[in-house]
Design an enzyme around this catalytic site. Structure first.
Site, PDB file in Angstrom:
ATOM      1  N   ALA A  47      53.810   8.950  -0.760  1.00  0.00           N
ATOM      2  CA  ALA A  47      52.843   8.542   0.266  1.00  0.00           C
ATOM      3  C   ALA A  47      53.553   8.132   1.543  1.00  0.00           C
ATOM      4  CB  ALA A  47      51.975   7.392  -0.252  1.00  0.00           C
ATOM      5  N   THR A 132      70.548  11.705   2.123  1.00  0.00           N
ATOM      6  CA  THR A 132      71.926  12.106   1.890  1.00  0.00           C
ATOM      7  C   THR A 132      72.525  11.226   0.793  1.00  0.00           C
ATOM      8  OG1 THR A 132      72.164  12.793   4.199  1.00  0.00           O
ATOM      9  CG2 THR A 132      74.192  12.365   2.959  1.00  0.00           C
ATOM     10  N   ALA A 261      67.406  25.575   8.097  1.00  0.00           N
ATOM     11  CA  ALA A 261      67.877  26.379   9.225  1.00  0.00           C
ATOM     12  C   ALA A 261      67.125  26.016  10.502  1.00  0.00           C
ATOM     13  CB  ALA A 261      67.695  27.863   8.913  1.00  0.00           C
ATOM     14  N   CYS A 315      65.804  13.851   9.634  1.00  0.00           N
ATOM     15  CA  CYS A 315      66.020  15.256   9.270  1.00  0.00           C
ATOM     16  C   CYS A 315      67.287  15.887   9.830  1.00  0.00           C
ATOM     17  CB  CYS A 315      64.811  16.094   9.708  1.00  0.00           C
ATOM     18  SG  CYS A 315      63.291  15.696   8.833  1.00  0.00           S
TER      19      CYS A 315
END
Length: 562
Positions: A47, A132, A261, A315
């Site tokens: 959520a 990460t 990408a 991101c």
């Protein structure tokens, strides 16, 4: 399968839109005849910034589908069920959540009952965090799939009928195989699963517009009959509001890699324009003028060419670091070095900006008050992950500055959490002696020697400048005509209303009394007064008329940024 050829201009052209499995026949340019679908109940696990908005849009556009969002974080679910305290800030989000959740035909719910939600669902979206890895093999570069694996095991344990399992999270290549293996090994006898990749391409701050008017929807599947049928079922869900030609089906691995990408190429453009900003400062060129001229080339375009203090968010850095790790794993050191350079330039740009601030304050900020305007990594969101503000504030702390932080949307506890998580500074108790989070910009600027613009919030702009642009000739602003369901803005987002844009900075409906009163700030600050505009959003000449010394990124005012 799709094939491609390169034309005389060096552009790859597809001779056929890639599709897998049955394709609905168009009933018009943007209309489709729906194929039968087995999806009538969707469970979204997670959520957060992806799961919440995505589920709200699906529920709003698909009244025939029940959507349940599930999360084990009780406080987060309580917030999603509140009237005025949703756990994330996103423009237009409440206007979708509240009717779908509380209306007479409500089909959206939020719960912590994971097993029940999984059992009832036909389709399960996995929208959990994939950060990460903090330690172990690939630490700092590889993606941590522990939440993906945990969610998959819960799906296997709770499922008593066939399920379509969809990757929404950003994941490494071949994650779908991991999910399939876990489901096959742990699922109940006679229960089958199909795994699809359906990456999100939304941007925080414009997530609802991105979801309502997507540039494309990718659906990756196995290329056997059952996989193609699962893909077709998910296609049918999206055709409730997305033109069929924007829904692209492909194999699983292409879909997984396409998301990473895309983020890598977007970050590459930001690092490229930021690298050019340094050259502009050294030569007297203006980075905004260079970006405008370059963007007129149709092969390049104007999007993502706004120079700044650097990119942030959850991101870009994460996905490029994974791409570096993947390239090294595939024994492609040159490719790894290329993508690593994108991140290195971004870190260098932030460090360069800090040096500019210190040098602009006569070589020292010790015991000087510095007001930080903005802590979110971008405007219109409360997300602080990888925000440039974290680097800047911690660097100023090490320089013994007194830092006062103001952000209109980020909560104080979130700011302290980010600063505490940075291991390069002193413990939080010592930090609080030199850092203060302020409730308004005037409190932050009282006695300050400098203002540092880190987030491009509209309220920081000079009101007179906005009024002049809105009421007089376009003067460099670009008007783009309507396109299909909305217009494509200069930053690539699609809106259902025409608007004027200038680079990435749009004229919004922010009330005039919400904008910062720079005259008032000038009266509060210590003299001489400096502004370091890390987003190039201010009208420097008007502020200079008020007595400010203004330094920006990538132009002649940035002589100290070397």
């Amino acid at each position: 399968m799709m094939t491609a050829m390169v034309n005389d201009n060096g552009i790859a052209e597809h001779n056929e839109r890639p599709t897998l499995g049955p394709t609905p026949q168009s009933a018009g340019n943007n209309e489709v005849t729906h194929i039968p679908s087995s999806i009538r109940n969707i469970c979204c696990i997670g959520a957060g910034y992806v799961g919440g908005p995505t589920s709200a849009v699906i529920a709003s556009k698909c009244p025939d589908i029940t959507v349940t969002v599930v999360d084990l974080n009780t406080a987060r679910i309580v917030a999603w069920n509140s009237l005025d305290s949703l756990p994330i800030y996103e423009p237009s989000l409440p206007s979708l959540v509240l009717p779908a959740r509380d209306g007479p035909d409500a089909n959206l719910s939020f719960t912590t009952d994971l097993n029940a939600a999984i059992d009832a669902a036909d389709c399960i979206l996995i929208a959990v965090n994939t950060p990460t890895k903090p330690h172990g093999l690939g630490a700092g570069r590889a993606l941590d799939l522990s939440s993906i694996e945990s969610a998959t095991r819960r799906i296997a344990a709770a499922s008593r009928s066939h399920k379509i399992v969809v990757e929404k999270s950003t994941v490494p290549c071949h994650t779908a195989k991991v999910i399939r293996d876990i489901l096959a090994a742990n699922g109940k006898p006679g229960v089958s699963f199909d795994v699809l990749s359906n990456p999100e391409f939304l941007a925080e701050g414009t997530a609802i517009q991105d979801l309502l008017y997507p540039g494309r929807i990718l659906i990756g599947s196995m290329q056997d009959e059952q996989g193609l049928q699962a893909a077709a079922a998910l296609v049918e869900v999206y055709t409730h509001w997305v033109p069929r030609k924007r829904i692209i089906t492909m194999n699983l691995w292409s879909s997984e890699l396409a998301k990473i990408a895309a983020n890598a190429l977007l970050a590459q453009r930001i690092s490229s324009i930021n690298a050019l900003s340094a050259i502009c400062e050294a030569t007297g060129a203006e980075i905004d003028e260079v970006a405008y001229a370059v963007g007129l080339d149709e092969r390049i375009g104007p999007k993502m060419l706004k120079s700044s203090v650097g990119f942030g968010g959850s991101c870009y850095k994460k996905d490029i670091s994974y791409l570096v790790y993947l390239s090294e794993s595939l024994n492609l050191p040159e490719v790894a070095a290329y993508w690593k350079g994108v991140v290195d330039i971004n870190e260098w740009q932030k460090d360069r900006f800090v040096r500019k601030v210190v040098q602009g304050l006569y070589g020292t900020v010790t015991h000087k008050q510095v007001a930080i305007f903005g802590f979110a990594y971008k405007k219109n969101t409360g997300d602080t992950r990888e925000s440039s503000a974290i680097t800047i504030v911690n660097a100023l702390i090490r320089e013994k500055a007194e830092v006062l932080i103001y952000d209109p949307r980020v909560k104080e506890e979130q700011i302290w959490l980010e600063l505490e998580n940075d291991k390069s500074v002193v413990e939080i108790a010592s930090m609080k002696q030199c850092v203060r989070v302020c409730s308004d910009p005037y409190q932050a600027c009282n006695g300050a020697h400098a203002v540092v613009i880190v987030t491009e919030w509209d309220e920081f702009k000079v009101v007179d400048d906005l009024q002049q642009h809105a009421q007089t000739k376009l003067g460099g602003l670009q008007y783009e005509p309507p396109k299909e369901n909305g217009i494509v803005q200069s930053n690539g987002e699609v809106s259902n209303n025409s608007k004027l844009t200038s680079g990435d900075n749009s004229i919004t409906n922010t009330p005039l009394n919400s904008y910062v009163d720079w005259r008032r700030i000038a009266a509060l600050m210590a003299k001489p007064m400096s502004i370091f505009d890390g987003r190039n959003i201010l009208d420097a000449s008007k502020l200079e008329d008020l007595g400010f010394r203004v330094e920006c990124v990538g132009n002649a005012r940035s002589g100290g940024m070397r």
